[in-house]
Design a protein around this motif. Structure first.
Motif, PDB file in Angstrom:
ATOM      1  N   GLY A 107       0.821  -1.216   0.000  1.00  0.00           N
ATOM      2  CA  GLY A 107       0.000   0.000   0.000  1.00  0.00           C
ATOM      3  C   GLY A 107       0.848   1.256   0.000  1.00  0.00           C
ATOM      4  N   LEU A 108       1.935   1.228   0.778  1.00  0.00           N
ATOM      5  CA  LEU A 108       2.846   2.381   0.826  1.00  0.00           C
ATOM      6  C   LEU A 108       3.458   2.639  -0.545  1.00  0.00           C
ATOM      7  N   SER A 109       3.918   1.528  -1.185  1.00  0.00           N
ATOM      8  CA  SER A 109       4.578   1.712  -2.483  1.00  0.00           C
ATOM      9  C   SER A 109       3.632   2.218  -3.549  1.00  0.00           C
ATOM     10  N   GLN A 110       2.387   1.760  -3.506  1.00  0.00           N
ATOM     11  CA  GLN A 110       1.412   2.173  -4.519  1.00  0.00           C
ATOM     12  C   GLN A 110       0.918   3.600  -4.292  1.00  0.00           C
ATOM     13  N   ASN A 111       0.648   3.943  -3.026  1.00  0.00           N
ATOM     14  CA  ASN A 111      -0.007   5.217  -2.733  1.00  0.00           C
ATOM     15  C   ASN A 111       0.959   6.368  -2.467  1.00  0.00           C
ATOM     16  N   ILE A 112       2.111   6.056  -1.919  1.00  0.00           N
ATOM     17  CA  ILE A 112       3.029   7.129  -1.512  1.00  0.00           C
ATOM     18  C   ILE A 112       4.253   7.221  -2.412  1.00  0.00           C
ATOM     19  N   PHE A 113       4.865   6.057  -2.710  1.00  0.00           N
ATOM     20  CA  PHE A 113       6.148   6.068  -3.414  1.00  0.00           C
ATOM     21  C   PHE A 113       6.040   5.945  -4.927  1.00  0.00           C
ATOM     22  N   ALA A 114       4.842   5.772  -5.432  1.00  0.00           N
ATOM     23  CA  ALA A 114       4.665   5.495  -6.869  1.00  0.00           C
ATOM     24  C   ALA A 114       5.489   6.417  -7.756  1.00  0.00           C
ATOM     25  N   GLY A 115       5.312   7.730  -7.603  1.00  0.00           N
ATOM     26  CA  GLY A 115       6.046   8.677  -8.448  1.00  0.00           C
ATOM     27  C   GLY A 115       7.417   8.996  -7.914  1.00  0.00           C
ATOM     28  N   GLN A 116       7.542   9.041  -6.577  1.00  0.00           N
ATOM     29  CA  GLN A 116       8.804   9.436  -5.952  1.00  0.00           C
ATOM     30  C   GLN A 116       9.941   8.483  -6.279  1.00  0.00           C
ATOM     31  N   TYR A 117       9.651   7.184  -6.254  1.00  0.00           N
ATOM     32  CA  TYR A 117      10.690   6.183  -6.519  1.00  0.00           C
ATOM     33  C   TYR A 117      11.221   6.338  -7.934  1.00  0.00           C
ATOM     34  N   HIS A 118      10.307   6.460  -8.896  1.00  0.00           N
ATOM     35  CA  HIS A 118      10.726   6.580 -10.294  1.00  0.00           C
ATOM     36  C   HIS A 118      11.548   7.853 -10.507  1.00  0.00           C
ATOM     37  N   SER A 119      11.103   8.952  -9.918  1.00  0.00           N
ATOM     38  CA  SER A 119      11.824  10.220 -10.066  1.00  0.00           C
ATOM     39  C   SER A 119      13.221  10.143  -9.467  1.00  0.00           C
ATOM     40  N   ALA A 120      13.336   9.421  -8.340  1.00  0.00           N
ATOM     41  CA  ALA A 120      14.615   9.362  -7.632  1.00  0.00           C
ATOM     42  C   ALA A 120      15.632   8.463  -8.310  1.00  0.00           C
ATOM     43  N   PHE A 121      15.155   7.431  -9.025  1.00  0.00           N
ATOM     44  CA  PHE A 121      16.085   6.431  -9.545  1.00  0.00           C
ATOM     45  C   PHE A 121      16.015   6.229 -11.053  1.00  0.00           C
ATOM     46  N   LYS A 122      15.261   7.052 -11.753  1.00  0.00           N
ATOM     47  CA  LYS A 122      15.098   6.845 -13.193  1.00  0.00           C
ATOM     48  C   LYS A 122      16.392   7.045 -13.982  1.00  0.00           C
ATOM     49  N   GLY A 123      17.342   7.854 -13.424  1.00  0.00           N
ATOM     50  CA  GLY A 123      18.552   8.147 -14.180  1.00  0.00           C
ATOM     51  C   GLY A 123      19.614   7.076 -14.112  1.00  0.00           C
ATOM     52  N   ARG A 124      19.328   5.985 -13.422  1.00  0.00           N
ATOM     53  CA  ARG A 124      20.390   5.015 -13.200  1.00  0.00           C
ATOM     54  C   ARG A 124      20.564   4.035 -14.332  1.00  0.00           C
ATOM     55  N   GLY A 125      19.547   3.841 -15.161  1.00  0.00           N
ATOM     56  CA  GLY A 125      19.657   2.815 -16.187  1.00  0.00           C
ATOM     57  C   GLY A 125      19.720   3.399 -17.575  1.00  0.00           C
ATOM     58  N   MET A 126      20.863   3.932 -17.942  1.00  0.00           N
ATOM     59  CA  MET A 126      21.019   4.562 -19.244  1.00  0.00           C
ATOM     60  C   MET A 126      21.824   3.641 -20.159  1.00  0.00           C
ATOM     61  N   ALA A 127      21.212   3.260 -21.268  1.00  0.00           N
ATOM     62  CA  ALA A 127      21.871   2.356 -22.213  1.00  0.00           C
ATOM     63  C   ALA A 127      22.300   3.119 -23.466  1.00  0.00           C
ATOM     64  N   PHE A 128      23.466   2.761 -24.002  1.00  0.00           N
ATOM     65  CA  PHE A 128      23.955   3.392 -25.226  1.00  0.00           C
ATOM     66  C   PHE A 128      23.013   3.076 -26.381  1.00  0.00           C
ATOM     67  N   SER A 129      22.673   4.110 -27.165  1.00  0.00           N
ATOM     68  CA  SER A 129      21.744   3.935 -28.280  1.00  0.00           C
ATOM     69  C   SER A 129      22.449   4.123 -29.629  1.00  0.00           C
ATOM     70  N   GLU A 130      23.118   5.276 -29.829  1.00  0.00           N
ATOM     71  CA  GLU A 130      23.746   5.574 -31.123  1.00  0.00           C
ATOM     72  C   GLU A 130      24.712   6.738 -30.956  1.00  0.00           C
ATOM     73  N   VAL A 131      25.422   7.080 -32.064  1.00  0.00           N
ATOM     74  CA  VAL A 131      26.215   8.316 -32.087  1.00  0.00           C
ATOM     75  C   VAL A 131      25.646   9.235 -33.168  1.00  0.00           C
ATOM     76  N   ARG A 132      25.759  10.529 -32.935  1.00  0.00           N
ATOM     77  CA  ARG A 132      25.337  11.509 -33.935  1.00  0.00           C
ATOM     78  C   ARG A 132      26.261  12.709 -33.823  1.00  0.00           C
ATOM     79  N   GLU A 133      26.200  13.590 -34.830  1.00  0.00           N
ATOM     80  CA  GLU A 133      27.050  14.778 -34.806  1.00  0.00           C
ATOM     81  C   GLU A 133      26.694  15.690 -33.643  1.00  0.00           C
ATOM     82  N   TYR A 134      27.721  16.309 -33.097  1.00  0.00           N
ATOM     83  CA  TYR A 134      27.541  17.239 -31.978  1.00  0.00           C
ATOM     84  C   TYR A 134      26.650  18.403 -32.391  1.00  0.00           C
ATOM     85  N   GLN A 135      25.706  18.767 -31.514  1.00  0.00           N
ATOM     86  CA  GLN A 135      24.841  19.933 -31.721  1.00  0.00           C
ATOM     87  C   GLN A 135      25.024  20.897 -30.577  1.00  0.00           C
TER      88      GLN A 135
END
Length: 289
Positions: A19-47
């Motif tokens: 209940g805590l995870s669904q009602n309280i932490f739902a958005g907070q958890y994602h916001s706090a840890f979303k930057g941890r899983g970054m996978a390489f996709s491609e290269v492109r020219e510098y902008q």
């Protein structure tokens, strides 16, 4: 512990923590840890406006103009619970044992992880690796983890945080979020292991403690036992000097931990067994977000 009693406790913890995870932490958890899983996709020219830290120097040298690496957030992320099961966790003078609070926090984090579509795994440690549960998804997997937390009996009562973190670094090849839950009663230094682990993973430390670790009551003679070594002794708590020395040791230990986490660049929080751990976790999540 009887099977029926374990199942009853598992269900009770599931109802509360899910209940805590669904009602309280739902958005907070994602916001706090979303930057941890970054996978390489491609290269492109510098902008203009691109982060120069993303420049791919090999490709840049080949084509004689700047190229940057493009990353995208991984859809499937992994969270690990690195949980201290040493003897010192079987202590509590207010509301609950430290181990019981660790179990609730771990369950809450586990349910938050699957709400975020993450895999969740566990490493139980003392002064050795007691048990490794590989990361998986799903409610059934989390209920198995909670059951293990409630009923697991370690082989050793001692603590070696450095060895457990070293095992984690060797074992997990892909980057993941690691929650290290402990009271951090360890006489050995573990700074180097944390620094190495945090370069590879996203480490978060959660300290659980009992308020008697900070202040002793004035109740006269008291028999105390070191839960990890079995050493017993009688202390006189009516001695103001002894009580002050006890409190001084606590603050020195906390300062040492704070410096260790700061040098390791690890976010951390400290939660007493009579604290509202929900509030502490929310503050930690908001700070990271």
């Amino acid at each position: 512990m009887e099977t029926a009693e374990i199942l009853k406790k598992v269900r009770k913890i599931e109802i509360k923590t899910r209940g805590l995870s669904q009602n309280i932490f739902a958005g907070q958890y994602h916001s706090a840890f979303k930057g941890r899983g970054m996978a390489f996709s491609e290269v492109r020219e510098y902008q203009f406006g691109d982060d120069i830290r993303d420049i791919d120097w090999n490709v840049t040298a080949r084509f004689h103009r700047p190229y940057v690496k493009v990353f995208e957030e991984e859809r499937e992320l992994t969270s690990m619970l690195l949980i201290d099961v040493s003897g010192s966790l079987d202590f509590g003078t207010v509301r609950q044992l430290k181990r019981e609070m660790v179990t609730e926090i771990a369950a809450t984090l586990a349910f938050s992880a699957i709400q975020n579509n993450d895999k969740i795994g566990v490493i139980f440690f003392s002064d050795k690796i007691e048990k490794y549960i590989p990361p998986k998804k799903g409610r059934k997997h989390i209920l198995f983890i909670i059951r293990e937390l409630l009923d697991f009996t370690p082989d050793s009562k001692k603590t070696d945080i450095g060895a457990s973190v070293e095992f984690l670094t060797r074992m997990l090849k892909r980057r993941c979020t690691v929650f290290l839950l402990s009271d951090f009663y360890d006489r050995q230094d573990f700074l180097k292991q944390l620094q190495i682990a945090n370069r590879k993973h996203d480490m978060i430390a959660i300290q659980v403690y009992d308020k008697r670790a900070k202040t002793l009551p004035d109740v006269g003679l008291m028999k105390v036992c070191d839960a990890e070594t079995g050493h017993e002794m009688i202390i006189d708590t009516s001695s103001k000097k002894l009580r002050q020395a006890h409190t001084q040791y606590w603050f020195e230990r906390q300062e040492y931990l704070m410096q260790t986490f700061r040098k390791s660049k690890i976010d951390w929080t400290s939660i007493a067994t009579d604290d509202d751990y929900v509030k502490s976790l929310m503050m930690l999540f908001k700070k990271r977000a």
